[in-house]
Write an enzyme that holds these catalytic residues in place. Structure first.
Site, PDB file in Angstrom:
ATOM      1  N   TYR A 193       0.839  -1.207   0.000  1.00  0.00           N
ATOM      2  CA  TYR A 193       0.000   0.000   0.000  1.00  0.00           C
ATOM      3  C   TYR A 193       0.871   1.253   0.000  1.00  0.00           C
ATOM      4  CZ  TYR A 193      -3.867   3.079   1.558  1.00  0.00           C
ATOM      5  OH  TYR A 193      -4.822   4.070   1.669  1.00  0.00           O
ATOM      6  N   ARG A 198      -1.459   8.182  -3.737  1.00  0.00           N
ATOM      7  CA  ARG A 198      -2.362   7.199  -3.128  1.00  0.00           C
ATOM      8  C   ARG A 198      -3.637   7.876  -2.618  1.00  0.00           C
ATOM      9  NH1 ARG A 198       0.416   4.497   1.819  1.00  0.00           N
ATOM     10  NH2 ARG A 198      -0.493   6.274   2.920  1.00  0.00           N
ATOM     11  N   ASP A 199      -4.714   7.086  -2.545  1.00  0.00           N
ATOM     12  CA  ASP A 199      -5.982   7.557  -1.984  1.00  0.00           C
ATOM     13  C   ASP A 199      -6.486   8.769  -2.764  1.00  0.00           C
ATOM     14  OD1 ASP A 199      -8.038   7.164  -0.165  1.00  0.00           O
ATOM     15  OD2 ASP A 199      -7.201   8.530   1.317  1.00  0.00           O
ATOM     16  N   SER A 205      -5.647   9.272   3.919  1.00  0.00           N
ATOM     17  CA  SER A 205      -4.493   8.370   3.895  1.00  0.00           C
ATOM     18  C   SER A 205      -3.548   8.655   2.734  1.00  0.00           C
ATOM     19  CB  SER A 205      -4.970   6.916   3.846  1.00  0.00           C
ATOM     20  OG  SER A 205      -5.835   6.695   2.755  1.00  0.00           O
ATOM     21  N   ASP A 245      -8.206   0.229  -2.501  1.00  0.00           N
ATOM     22  CA  ASP A 245      -8.917   1.383  -3.081  1.00  0.00           C
ATOM     23  C   ASP A 245      -8.453   1.802  -4.467  1.00  0.00           C
ATOM     24  OD1 ASP A 245     -10.605   1.641  -0.964  1.00  0.00           O
ATOM     25  OD2 ASP A 245      -9.867   3.564  -0.279  1.00  0.00           O
ATOM     26  N   ASP A 425      -9.258   5.565  11.102  1.00  0.00           N
ATOM     27  CA  ASP A 425      -9.437   5.766   9.669  1.00  0.00           C
ATOM     28  C   ASP A 425      -9.057   7.177   9.237  1.00  0.00           C
ATOM     29  OD1 ASP A 425     -10.472   3.186   9.147  1.00  0.00           O
ATOM     30  OD2 ASP A 425     -12.445   3.814   9.827  1.00  0.00           O
TER      31      ASP A 425
END
Length: 471
Positions: A193, A198-199, A205, A245, A425
């Site tokens: 990850y 990212r995200d 995140s 994701d 989260d």
């Protein structure tokens, strides 16, 4: 959206010194923020707690001092420095090295046939166990403390969400090798990850690499580092979830500029990951969102086509076993009554989802795909979600079905716990750099610390509502 283990929590360097009593009145309370980039609030902690570095954006007031015996173990497995071996985990390859020669595989491989979860015992994540023992248990008593200790023994995945986390993988596999030499038959479980940008459809995140700053090459170095470790420990079966994701965002969120810009980089990087990690002792599962995301009728076929194309474009790697669903989410496996927030979608649980998308994968050329589903936070049904897409620290949730390869379903390899319950989260602090509005919704537990930080109130919620119960 999804948050992995972004940083170490309990036992890295203590940042706050002793503060005079008169200044304590302005200090952060236990579990509150006490430092980080752009933080303008208190940098000291209330009596009985210590300010501990979590990540560059966040330091947190944790109960007690960081010198307890339980913290010592965490410190030994959560160093932010690279391992003291000849392996380099920081050098960035030159821009031209987009495809590298696949190095030879080590001997004594832990090969498998069929379901890779059969015949092995998944390893309990020692980092998560250290969080539970040093952060959760000290503030619990009686039956709750005993139940929390049982949670620490449940196998869960370790998130490799920065390059600096790769030494944890190496240490974990070394621990497994020792246990296996003493008669065990354990397998390692990890989440890959660290994509650049990212995200892309959320904020909570965001990762360490940027596409604009050589992120693709840096990501390939990250994958090369993981590959070297896996080859070195080729006597251990290694189970991987690939990039939560990421592909799901390419199905539904290309209208978001960051996702549209990241599309080609995501596909290139994931192709590199599943090609380089196609090893005899490895089983990989691409993240596939969940029933409330890609399970809607309009999303099912585009999702299946994308996943199948990733599989075929990587030359159908043997180690790419299938898809992982419900990672860090809350959906039940086989609930019979659809919750109100699923209205309009006949695919309202994860079993219905995998049986909807499985045949579509075959239609697009991936005929032998299997699944794992995360049930770590799915024990209480329905949850407290007001909308199905609410993902951040949702209220009314509990620990769920324990990890097991005895699924009773021909498509499902195993129930798993991918998301370590109790790791936040995302923050509810609207002034924080990585604030996402989902974390301040009425159905999100608040106040919440930064993504990846320990969230004691959430752990207590999961433990209280666990089904099967730990109490």
């Amino acid at each position: 959206m999804i948050v992995g283990i972004l940083t170490t929590l309990a036992t890295l360097a203590t940042l706050a010194a002793s503060v005079p009593l008169e200044e304590r009145q302005a200090c952060s309370s236990v579990w509150g923020q006490c430092g980080g980039q752009n933080w303008s609030g208190p940098t000291c902690c209330a009596s009985g707690s210590t300010c501990v570095y979590s990540n560059d954006y966040y330091s947190q007031c944790l109960p007690g001092a960081a010198s307890s015996s339980s913290s010592t173990r965490a410190a030994s497995t959560t160093s932010r420095v690279s391992p003291t071996t000849s392996r380099s985990s920081s050098a960035t390859p030159p821009p031209g090295s987009t495809t590298t020669r696949v190095p030879p595989v080590g001997s004594g491989t832990a090969t498998y046939s069929g379901n890779p979860f059969v015949g092995v015992t998944p390893w309990a994540n020692a980092y998560y166990a250290s969080e539970v023992s040093s952060l959760a248990i000290p503030s619990l008593t009686g039956a709750m403390a005993t139940a929390a200790a049982a949670v620490a023994k449940v196998p869960s995945f370790m998130w490799l969400d920065t390059l600096d986390k790769t030494p944890l993988m190496e240490q974990t596999l070394a621990d497994i090798r020792t246990a296996n030499k003493n008669g065990g038959n354990y397998a390692g479980q990890f989440v890959v990850y660290d994509l650049p940008d990212r995200d892309c459809a959320a904020l909570a995140s965001n990762g360490e690499y940027s596409i604009a700053d050589g992120g693709v090459a840096k990501y390939k170095n990250y994958i090369d580092t993981i590959r070297q470790i896996v080859v070195e420990y080729s006597d251990i079966r290694t189970l991987l979830v690939i990039e939560p994701d990421s592909l799901a965002n390419l199905v539904t969120n290309l209208g978001t500029p960051k996702c549209a810009n990241a599309q080609s980089a995501y596909l290139e990087c994931i192709n590199y990951a599943v090609t380089q990690l196609n090893l005899p002792n490895v089983a990989m599962y691409l993240d596939a969102g969940h029933a409330g995301w890609l399970g809607w009728p309009a999303n099912q076929d585009p999702a299946a086509q994308l996943f199948a194309n990733v599989y075929k474009n990587a030359s159908s790697p043997r180690a790419l076993r299938g898809l992982a669903t419900n990672v860090a989410n809350y959906n039940g496996w086989n609930i019979t009554s659809p919750p109100s927030y699923t209205q309009g979608n006949a695919v309202y649980n994860e079993k219905l989802y995998i049986h909807a998308i499985g045949p579509l994968l075959a239609n697009h050329g991936w005929s032998n795909a299997f699944f794992i589903t995360d049930q770590g936070r799915s024990g209480k049904q329905p949850t407290g979600q007001q909308q199905w897409g609410d993902w951040c620290n949702v209220i009314g949730t509990g620990f769920g079905i324990r990890p097991s390869a005895n699924t009773g379903d021909s498509l499902l390899d195993s129930f798993v716990w991918v998301k370590p319950g109790g790791e936040c989260d995302g923050t509810s602090d609207s002034s924080a750099p990585r604030f996402d509005s989902h974390c301040a919704l009425p159905d999100a537990l608040q106040p919440a610390p930064q993504a990846g930080a320990w969230f004691q109130a959430y752990f207590v919620q999961l433990l209280t509502n666990a089904n099967p119960s730990f109490l």
